[in-house]
Each structure stands twice: as structure tokens, then as C-alpha cells.
Write a protein that holds these residues in place. Sequence first.
Motif, PDB file in Angstrom:
ATOM      1  N   PHE A 114       0.812  -1.191  -0.084  1.00  0.00           N
ATOM      2  CA  PHE A 114       0.127   0.027  -0.160  1.00  0.00           C
ATOM      3  C   PHE A 114       0.877   1.205  -0.020  1.00  0.00           C
ATOM      4  CE2 PHE A 114       0.991  -0.981   4.455  1.00  0.00           C
ATOM      5  CZ  PHE A 114       1.066   0.430   5.201  1.00  0.00           C
ATOM      6  N   THR A 115       0.292   2.543  -0.289  1.00  0.00           N
ATOM      7  CA  THR A 115       0.748   3.675  -0.437  1.00  0.00           C
ATOM      8  C   THR A 115      -0.311   4.782  -0.065  1.00  0.00           C
ATOM      9  OG1 THR A 115       2.388   4.998  -1.332  1.00  0.00           O
ATOM     10  CG2 THR A 115       0.817   4.069  -2.859  1.00  0.00           C
ATOM     11  N   PHE A 116       0.373   5.787  -0.065  1.00  0.00           N
ATOM     12  CA  PHE A 116      -0.500   6.934   0.587  1.00  0.00           C
ATOM     13  C   PHE A 116      -0.203   8.398  -0.440  1.00  0.00           C
ATOM     14  CE2 PHE A 116      -1.486   4.798   4.176  1.00  0.00           C
ATOM     15  CZ  PHE A 116      -2.735   4.953   4.600  1.00  0.00           C
ATOM     16  N   PHE A 117      -0.964   9.162  -0.743  1.00  0.00           N
ATOM     17  CA  PHE A 117      -0.826  10.462  -1.532  1.00  0.00           C
ATOM     18  C   PHE A 117      -1.964  11.307  -1.117  1.00  0.00           C
ATOM     19  CE2 PHE A 117      -3.440   7.843  -4.613  1.00  0.00           C
ATOM     20  CZ  PHE A 117      -4.290   8.631  -4.943  1.00  0.00           C
ATOM     21  N   CYS A 118      -2.167  12.542  -1.356  1.00  0.00           N
ATOM     22  CA  CYS A 118      -3.123  13.605  -1.024  1.00  0.00           C
ATOM     23  C   CYS A 118      -3.656  14.048  -2.103  1.00  0.00           C
ATOM     24  CB  CYS A 118      -2.425  14.561  -0.041  1.00  0.00           C
ATOM     25  SG  CYS A 118      -1.857  13.903   1.588  1.00  0.00           S
ATOM     26  N   ASP A 119      -4.887  14.523  -1.762  1.00  0.00           N
ATOM     27  CA  ASP A 119      -5.553  15.406  -2.901  1.00  0.00           C
ATOM     28  C   ASP A 119      -5.208  16.766  -2.393  1.00  0.00           C
ATOM     29  OD1 ASP A 119      -7.188  16.425  -0.720  1.00  0.00           O
ATOM     30  OD2 ASP A 119      -9.184  15.674  -1.555  1.00  0.00           O
ATOM     31  N   PRO A 120      -5.635  17.794  -3.247  1.00  0.00           N
ATOM     32  CA  PRO A 120      -5.275  19.126  -3.142  1.00  0.00           C
ATOM     33  C   PRO A 120      -5.573  19.671  -1.719  1.00  0.00           C
ATOM     34  CG  PRO A 120      -6.316  18.843  -5.313  1.00  0.00           C
ATOM     35  CD  PRO A 120      -6.481  17.713  -4.637  1.00  0.00           C
ATOM     36  N   ASP A 121      -6.574  18.977  -1.182  1.00  0.00           N
ATOM     37  CA  ASP A 121      -6.727  19.889   0.219  1.00  0.00           C
ATOM     38  C   ASP A 121      -6.156  19.073   1.378  1.00  0.00           C
ATOM     39  OD1 ASP A 121      -8.779  21.818  -0.162  1.00  0.00           O
ATOM     40  OD2 ASP A 121      -9.923  20.193  -1.154  1.00  0.00           O
ATOM     41  N   GLY A 122      -5.318  17.952   1.030  1.00  0.00           N
ATOM     42  CA  GLY A 122      -4.439  17.223   2.049  1.00  0.00           C
ATOM     43  C   GLY A 122      -5.149  16.077   2.391  1.00  0.00           C
ATOM     44  N   THR A 123      -6.574  15.636   1.783  1.00  0.00           N
ATOM     45  CA  THR A 123      -7.186  14.335   2.226  1.00  0.00           C
ATOM     46  C   THR A 123      -6.269  13.225   1.927  1.00  0.00           C
ATOM     47  OG1 THR A 123      -9.197  15.501   1.855  1.00  0.00           O
ATOM     48  CG2 THR A 123      -9.093  13.224   2.031  1.00  0.00           C
ATOM     49  N   PRO A 124      -6.116  12.518   2.896  1.00  0.00           N
ATOM     50  CA  PRO A 124      -5.236  11.279   2.417  1.00  0.00           C
ATOM     51  C   PRO A 124      -5.968  10.140   1.880  1.00  0.00           C
ATOM     52  CG  PRO A 124      -5.313  11.729   4.632  1.00  0.00           C
ATOM     53  CD  PRO A 124      -6.041  12.582   4.337  1.00  0.00           C
TER      54      PRO A 124
END
Length: 133
Positions: A114-124
Motif C-alpha cells: 500500500f501507499t498514500f498520497f493526498c488530494d489538493p486539500d491534503g485528504t489522505p
Amino acid sequence: MTLPLSCVHHVALITADYDKSRRFYIDVLGAQVLNEVYREARDSYKLDLMLPGGIQLELFSFPSPPPRPSYPEACGLRHLALATTDIDTCVVQLEQRGVVPEPIRIDEYTGARFTFFCDPDGTPIELYEVASS
């Protein structure tokens, strides 16, 4: 008696920059627009999207929404997790679209990657690799 629930119908997100988030979910994640309305009484847009895999997302804009109190341990929704059968391809395509995911990790209990990234508002947003069926 259990409730006759079948699946998650949609996930709703509030955005600080509607245009930026709209472009992110459509151009980066490949969402299709189902419906978009401007609600004048609320000075708010509501955008219904369909992400790949049939995941419905509602994107809302409101004037001056409060920021997320912490990352990611705020009370409430912790992150949005999206399943994939090919995390490596997803990571490459995200990077080509200007998104830099965290390094891929291994879930110590399931062995899944698994991995994480964020949307423009910082939502994980989590990408979680599942076995293909």
C-alpha cells in the motif's frame, strides 16, 4: 437482526479550492462527472463523480471551510482507501500526473502492499493492492 446493507454508496468530501480539486479527481484519478450543480443559496458546488471501479464521490465546495485539524489522526474519516490489483502501475501513472505517493509499504498483518498520497486539500488517499480475481 443485521441491517440489510450491501456496500458503501458514496464518499463525500469538502474542498477549499473547488476548481483545483475538480481537476485532480477528473484529470489525475480519472473520475467521470455524473452531475454538477451550483447551489446559490449555499454559495456551494456539488459535484457527483464516478471513480474507476464504480466508486462514487461527492465533492462539495463551501466558503471558507475549516482546515483538517491533524493528519491523519483527526476524529472522523481517516483516509479514503482505493483498491488496485496493480499498485506499481498506479504509482507510475500518478507520478506522470504530478502526484508523488509515499514509498510503497507492506501491511504487517496482511502482507498487502500500500501507499498514500493526498488530494489538493491534503485528504489522505490510500492505494491498497488486492489480489486480482
